[in-house]
Design a protein around this motif. Sequence first.
Motif, PDB file in Angstrom:
ATOM      1  N   VAL A 188     -41.973  47.383  46.953  1.00  0.00           N
ATOM      2  CA  VAL A 188     -40.685  47.823  46.448  1.00  0.00           C
ATOM      3  C   VAL A 188     -40.455  47.088  45.142  1.00  0.00           C
ATOM      4  N   THR A 189     -40.080  47.794  44.097  1.00  0.00           N
ATOM      5  CA  THR A 189     -39.848  47.159  42.806  1.00  0.00           C
ATOM      6  C   THR A 189     -38.357  46.989  42.580  1.00  0.00           C
ATOM      7  N   VAL A 190     -38.017  46.179  41.580  1.00  0.00           N
ATOM      8  CA  VAL A 190     -36.612  45.975  41.250  1.00  0.00           C
ATOM      9  C   VAL A 190     -35.968  47.295  40.852  1.00  0.00           C
ATOM     10  N   SER A 191     -36.718  48.172  40.187  1.00  0.00           N
ATOM     11  CA  SER A 191     -36.138  49.456  39.796  1.00  0.00           C
ATOM     12  C   SER A 191     -35.809  50.303  41.028  1.00  0.00           C
ATOM     13  N   ASP A 192     -36.539  50.101  42.141  1.00  0.00           N
ATOM     14  CA  ASP A 192     -36.198  50.801  43.377  1.00  0.00           C
ATOM     15  C   ASP A 192     -34.865  50.323  43.922  1.00  0.00           C
ATOM     16  N   ILE A 193     -34.569  49.051  43.723  1.00  0.00           N
ATOM     17  CA  ILE A 193     -33.314  48.485  44.221  1.00  0.00           C
ATOM     18  C   ILE A 193     -32.167  48.823  43.277  1.00  0.00           C
ATOM     19  N   LYS A 194     -32.458  49.155  42.051  1.00  0.00           N
ATOM     20  CA  LYS A 194     -31.486  49.520  41.012  1.00  0.00           C
ATOM     21  C   LYS A 194     -30.668  48.336  40.521  1.00  0.00           C
ATOM     22  N   GLY A 195     -30.961  47.132  41.015  1.00  0.00           N
ATOM     23  CA  GLY A 195     -30.329  45.932  40.491  1.00  0.00           C
ATOM     24  C   GLY A 195     -28.875  45.737  40.866  1.00  0.00           C
ATOM     25  N   THR A 196     -28.319  46.504  41.791  1.00  0.00           N
ATOM     26  CA  THR A 196     -26.936  46.287  42.184  1.00  0.00           C
ATOM     27  C   THR A 196     -26.870  45.920  43.652  1.00  0.00           C
ATOM     28  N   ALA A 197     -25.866  45.147  43.992  1.00  0.00           N
ATOM     29  CA  ALA A 197     -25.762  44.655  45.359  1.00  0.00           C
ATOM     30  C   ALA A 197     -25.514  45.784  46.348  1.00  0.00           C
ATOM     31  N   SER A 198     -24.825  46.821  45.929  1.00  0.00           N
ATOM     32  CA  SER A 198     -24.483  47.884  46.874  1.00  0.00           C
ATOM     33  C   SER A 198     -25.713  48.644  47.366  1.00  0.00           C
ATOM     34  N   VAL A 199     -26.789  48.640  46.595  1.00  0.00           N
ATOM     35  CA  VAL A 199     -27.984  49.336  47.039  1.00  0.00           C
ATOM     36  C   VAL A 199     -29.104  48.382  47.419  1.00  0.00           C
ATOM     37  N   ALA A 200     -28.844  47.071  47.347  1.00  0.00           N
ATOM     38  CA  ALA A 200     -29.871  46.108  47.744  1.00  0.00           C
ATOM     39  C   ALA A 200     -30.071  46.189  49.245  1.00  0.00           C
ATOM     40  N   PRO A 201     -31.301  46.080  49.716  1.00  0.00           N
ATOM     41  CA  PRO A 201     -31.542  46.153  51.149  1.00  0.00           C
ATOM     42  C   PRO A 201     -30.809  45.043  51.893  1.00  0.00           C
ATOM     43  N   THR A 202     -30.232  45.354  53.046  1.00  0.00           N
ATOM     44  CA  THR A 202     -29.484  44.354  53.806  1.00  0.00           C
ATOM     45  C   THR A 202     -30.405  43.266  54.336  1.00  0.00           C
ATOM     46  N   VAL A 203     -31.690  43.570  54.454  1.00  0.00           N
ATOM     47  CA  VAL A 203     -32.652  42.584  54.942  1.00  0.00           C
ATOM     48  C   VAL A 203     -32.674  41.352  54.037  1.00  0.00           C
ATOM     49  N   ILE A 204     -32.321  41.508  52.781  1.00  0.00           N
ATOM     50  CA  ILE A 204     -32.359  40.398  51.839  1.00  0.00           C
ATOM     51  C   ILE A 204     -31.358  39.322  52.218  1.00  0.00           C
ATOM     52  N   SER A 205     -30.162  39.702  52.628  1.00  0.00           N
ATOM     53  CA  SER A 205     -29.130  38.709  52.879  1.00  0.00           C
ATOM     54  C   SER A 205     -29.271  38.022  54.233  1.00  0.00           C
ATOM     55  N   THR A 206     -30.058  38.561  55.155  1.00  0.00           N
ATOM     56  CA  THR A 206     -30.129  37.986  56.492  1.00  0.00           C
ATOM     57  C   THR A 206     -31.418  37.242  56.777  1.00  0.00           C
ATOM     58  N   GLU A 207     -32.414  37.327  55.905  1.00  0.00           N
ATOM     59  CA  GLU A 207     -33.699  36.699  56.178  1.00  0.00           C
ATOM     60  C   GLU A 207     -33.991  35.565  55.209  1.00  0.00           C
ATOM     61  N   LYS A 208     -34.803  34.644  55.650  1.00  0.00           N
ATOM     62  CA  LYS A 208     -35.328  33.588  54.788  1.00  0.00           C
ATOM     63  C   LYS A 208     -36.444  34.213  53.964  1.00  0.00           C
ATOM     64  N   LEU A 209     -36.324  34.140  52.651  1.00  0.00           N
ATOM     65  CA  LEU A 209     -37.299  34.770  51.780  1.00  0.00           C
ATOM     66  C   LEU A 209     -38.235  33.737  51.171  1.00  0.00           C
ATOM     67  N   ARG A 210     -39.430  34.185  50.850  1.00  0.00           N
ATOM     68  CA  ARG A 210     -40.431  33.353  50.193  1.00  0.00           C
ATOM     69  C   ARG A 210     -40.763  34.017  48.861  1.00  0.00           C
ATOM     70  N   TYR A 211     -40.924  33.204  47.822  1.00  0.00           N
ATOM     71  CA  TYR A 211     -41.168  33.724  46.486  1.00  0.00           C
ATOM     72  C   TYR A 211     -42.535  33.254  45.985  1.00  0.00           C
ATOM     73  N   MET A 212     -43.286  34.191  45.418  1.00  0.00           N
ATOM     74  CA  MET A 212     -44.579  33.877  44.801  1.00  0.00           C
ATOM     75  C   MET A 212     -44.524  34.350  43.350  1.00  0.00           C
ATOM     76  N   LEU A 213     -44.932  33.489  42.434  1.00  0.00           N
ATOM     77  CA  LEU A 213     -44.962  33.865  41.017  1.00  0.00           C
ATOM     78  C   LEU A 213     -46.401  33.840  40.529  1.00  0.00           C
ATOM     79  N   PHE A 214     -46.901  35.011  40.138  1.00  0.00           N
ATOM     80  CA  PHE A 214     -48.250  35.150  39.588  1.00  0.00           C
ATOM     81  C   PHE A 214     -48.137  35.038  38.074  1.00  0.00           C
TER      82      PHE A 214
END
Length: 179
Positions: A76-102
Amino acid sequence: MSTKEKIREIDTEIARLEDELSNVKGTPTEVYSRIVGYYRAVGNWNKGKREEFKHRVCFDIENSKTEKVATEEKNVTVSDIKGTASVAPTVISTEKLRYMLFSSDFCRNCQPVKDYLDGNYITYESVDVSTDLGMNAAKAWDVKATPTMIVLNNNDKVVCKANTREEVMKFFEGMKVAQ
């Protein structure tokens, strides 16, 4: 043949070869590359952009010497999320996320992303794609450019991919509003 005659003969041959080199005829070619969002002839770029072009490093995952790793996740890309909170997946706010930077040391767009993450005290795993280990990881996560930030959920499923500082900022701004 005397030494002076040999030197004169060598000098004549050098002059002839220099003349040939100065009159080489060929077909001029144009190289097109993407710059500021569109393709344009490199010869028409300004001096700074041409210098940057000389230092660009491209990597080809398909033809690299490291082993291929298959991936099954749909990204899923940022453009899929459209960059606004109203369309951000709810899974983001309830889970512990891990970030990888290539990233790589040669990438001029990587440092602004690192600066943003470091400046906002965001913990991330840094993967250097200029190493074999980093290239293998890039293949495993289907990363084709640097910088790429991948956001993973608890199950190591890709929640989001972002390729620029602006996309990374947009993702985290959506996170703040969603919480």
